[in-house]
Design an enzyme around this catalytic site. Structure first.
Site, PDB file in Angstrom:
ATOM      1  N   TYR A   1      -9.438   5.281   7.493  1.00 46.50           N
ATOM      2  CA  TYR A   1      -9.650   5.654   8.888  1.00 46.50           C
ATOM      3  C   TYR A   1     -10.731   6.732   8.909  1.00 46.50           C
ATOM      4  O   TYR A   1     -10.560   7.790   8.303  1.00 46.50           O
ATOM      5  CB  TYR A   1      -8.365   6.213   9.501  1.00 46.50           C
ATOM      6  CG  TYR A   1      -7.244   5.209   9.654  1.00 46.50           C
ATOM      7  CD1 TYR A   1      -6.989   4.612  10.886  1.00 46.50           C
ATOM      8  CD2 TYR A   1      -6.434   4.861   8.569  1.00 46.50           C
ATOM      9  CE1 TYR A   1      -5.954   3.698  11.038  1.00 46.50           C
ATOM     10  CE2 TYR A   1      -5.404   3.952   8.709  1.00 46.50           C
ATOM     11  CZ  TYR A   1      -5.167   3.372   9.953  1.00 46.50           C
ATOM     12  OH  TYR A   1      -4.142   2.468  10.094  1.00 46.50           O
TER      13      TYR A   1
ATOM     14  N   HIS B   1       0.838  -1.191   0.000  1.00 48.64           N
ATOM     15  CA  HIS B   1       0.000   0.000   0.000  1.00 48.64           C
ATOM     16  C   HIS B   1       0.878   1.248   0.000  1.00 48.64           C
ATOM     17  O   HIS B   1       1.728   1.416   0.871  1.00 48.64           O
ATOM     18  CB  HIS B   1      -0.922   0.017   1.222  1.00 48.64           C
ATOM     19  CG  HIS B   1      -2.111  -0.871   1.074  1.00 48.64           C
ATOM     20  ND1 HIS B   1      -3.219  -0.785   1.893  1.00 48.64           N
ATOM     21  CD2 HIS B   1      -2.383  -1.864   0.183  1.00 48.64           C
ATOM     22  CE1 HIS B   1      -4.108  -1.696   1.518  1.00 48.64           C
ATOM     23  NE2 HIS B   1      -3.608  -2.351   0.493  1.00 48.64           N
TER      24      HIS B   1
ATOM     25  N   TYR C   1       3.635   7.127   9.903  1.00 50.82           N
ATOM     26  CA  TYR C   1       2.857   5.928   9.568  1.00 50.82           C
ATOM     27  C   TYR C   1       3.739   4.842   8.944  1.00 50.82           C
ATOM     28  O   TYR C   1       3.612   3.665   9.295  1.00 50.82           O
ATOM     29  CB  TYR C   1       1.722   6.291   8.611  1.00 50.82           C
ATOM     30  CG  TYR C   1       0.665   5.209   8.485  1.00 50.82           C
ATOM     31  CD1 TYR C   1      -0.381   5.129   9.390  1.00 50.82           C
ATOM     32  CD2 TYR C   1       0.721   4.273   7.460  1.00 50.82           C
ATOM     33  CE1 TYR C   1      -1.341   4.140   9.292  1.00 50.82           C
ATOM     34  CE2 TYR C   1      -0.236   3.281   7.346  1.00 50.82           C
ATOM     35  CZ  TYR C   1      -1.269   3.220   8.265  1.00 50.82           C
ATOM     36  OH  TYR C   1      -2.215   2.225   8.159  1.00 50.82           O
TER      37      TYR C   1
ATOM     38  N   PRO D   1      -4.257   0.650  18.671  1.00 47.64           N
ATOM     39  CA  PRO D   1      -4.018   0.149  17.305  1.00 47.64           C
ATOM     40  C   PRO D   1      -4.197   1.194  16.216  1.00 47.64           C
ATOM     41  O   PRO D   1      -3.924   0.915  15.052  1.00 47.64           O
ATOM     42  CB  PRO D   1      -5.054  -0.971  17.169  1.00 47.64           C
ATOM     43  CG  PRO D   1      -6.144  -0.613  18.129  1.00 47.64           C
ATOM     44  CD  PRO D   1      -5.459   0.067  19.283  1.00 47.64           C
TER      45      PRO D   1
ATOM     46  N   LYS E   1       1.023   0.386  15.057  1.00 49.39           N
ATOM     47  CA  LYS E   1       2.398   0.367  15.544  1.00 49.39           C
ATOM     48  C   LYS E   1       2.762  -0.833  16.420  1.00 49.39           C
ATOM     49  O   LYS E   1       3.942  -1.088  16.649  1.00 49.39           O
ATOM     50  CB  LYS E   1       2.689   1.646  16.342  1.00 49.39           C
ATOM     51  CG  LYS E   1       2.702   2.910  15.499  1.00 49.39           C
ATOM     52  CD  LYS E   1       3.842   2.885  14.515  1.00 49.39           C
ATOM     53  CE  LYS E   1       3.697   3.958  13.467  1.00 49.39           C
ATOM     54  NZ  LYS E   1       4.018   3.514  12.135  1.00 49.39           N
TER      55      LYS E   1
END
Length: 397
Positions: free
Chosen positions: A204, A75, A388, A296, A300
């Site tokens: 998200y 991704h 990220y 979550p 990480k």
């Protein structure tokens, strides 16, 4: 009592213990892994599935990346759905080409188990009453019981890779540790379903009804989450109720594309931030969830465990090959620098995307405004992207 001997005794056969064991084994360092559960139990645990580039490279270094590279989904970005509008975070463009890999923790564990089995390296499952001893002495050892017999494992070092509830951290005197913790007033209700993902990358979602996440394990298996109160009962959530609520929290364009189906697994995970300092007690080193937990939201947890593994592996490599025992006392310091950065990012993502019922309207607006600032600025998006994809592993000099 029967006696065994190894160089590094590893408590816990989850992904961190197995990865450390594989790296050490490949380097010619003897390991023995002790695990209280069965292999099937470990493989039955549904966990994270987003791997940072650093962890992907570490799995390849361990020689267990073949299936991941064949089946994992690379991704180059993810989407933020903010009260109905979608914002794309282009990880690849914002970080100079870095990406993440979607590949389930269960599959990582399965690959590591197979590699260890093929290598003939010993793992003792269903080992009960595992207790580390002599951590502050020159003669560390671990005792355990198996099939009614008592055993002792003499070793140079002990790696505590046995998770938040494991014996490793609990074996350290309480007055030697400092604990930092924040418990959040909500959990994640998650389901696994054999349905195609609603979007080709993770989404998200921030919504007035609460947070939602659209994730996946493959092109045909999805993982979805909803923010629910911490005391919610999973039995109160039918599949239909879950799908209906998820649609309400997604932008209309995504909700219309959502393919629903029967859940394979459904559970509620509490959210907490937790760090223990130091991550070392004499000859025992805490790795992964034994030393830290993150919400979550920032993906990480597993990745932090991998960075701990990388640090400990490279230190032990220099200890055994160059007699650099001076590096041992630096383990905690090196790990904690990365841990706290990941804790901050996970806390920030959680704070920005979830609904906190105890916050007044002013606090809610400030949170929304801060997130809007970050996603409206290229510099802000770059900060999100760099965190990220994961910060670089620290070199061991």
């Amino acid at each position: 009592m029967k006696t065994l001997k190894t160089q590094v005794a590893i408590i816990g056969a989850g992904p961190s213990g197995l990865l450390l064991g594989q790296l050490l084994h490949n380097a010619g360092i003897d390991t023995l892994i002790l695990e209280r559960q069965t292999p099937d139990y470990i493989l039955g645990r549904i966990r994270a599935g987003v791997l940072e580039q650093g962890m992907v490279e570490l799995l390849r270094e361990a020689g267990v990346g073949q299936r991941m590279d064949a089946e994992g989904l690379v991704h180059g970005g993810f989407d933020l759905a903010l009260d109905g509008r979608q914002v794309h975070i282009d990880l690849h463009a914002l970080t100079g080409g870095k990406t993440v890999m979607v590949y389930g923790q269960t599959e990582v564990t399965r690959d590591l188990m197979a590699a260890r089995r093929e290598a003939g390296a010993p793992t003792i499952y269903q080992a009960s009453n595992v207790v580390p001893h002599g951590m502050k002495s020159d003669e560390a050892f671990v005792t355990f019981e198996k099939d009614g017999e008592s055993w002792r494992v003499d070793c140079d070092y002990i790696a505590g890779c046995d998770g938040f509830h494991g014996v490793a951290r609990q074996s350290i005197p309480a007055d030697c540790l400092k604990i930092f913790e924040r418990v959040y007033p909500f959990g994640w209700l998650g389901i696994l379903a054999d349905t195609p993902p609603v979007h080709d990358e993770l989404v998200y979602a921030r919504h007035e009804r609460g947070f939602a996440l659209c994730s996946m394990r493959s092109a045909t298996r999805t993982r979805y989450y909803l923010q629910v109160p911490a005391d919610e009962n999973v039995d109160d959530w039918s599949d239909q109720r879950f799908w209906d609520e998820l649609k309400k929290r997604l932008p209309d364009a995504l909700a219309e594309k959502l393919v629903t189906g029967p859940s394979i697994e459904k559970s509620i995970a509490p959210l907490r931030s937790f760090v223990v300092e130091p991550m070392q007690y004499g000859r025992m080193f805490l790795v992964g969830d034994a030393a830290h937990i993150v919400p979550p939201t920032g993906a990480k947890g597993l990745n932090l465990a991998a960075s701990d593994v990388s640090t400990l592996f490279n230190i032990l490599l220099k200890v055994y090959r160059e007699d650099r025992t001076d590096l041992l006392e630096k383990y905690s310091e090196i790990c904690l620098r990365r841990v706290w950065k990941a804790e901050r990012f996970s806390w920030w993502m959680t704070s920005m995307l979830h609904r906190f019922d105890e916050h007044d309207e002013f606090s809610q607006r400030i949170s929304a405004s801060e997130l809007d600032y970050f996603v409206s600025s290229q510099a802000g998006q770059k900060t999100i992207a760099e965190n990220y994809v994961g910060l670089p592993y620290e070199a061991i000099e």
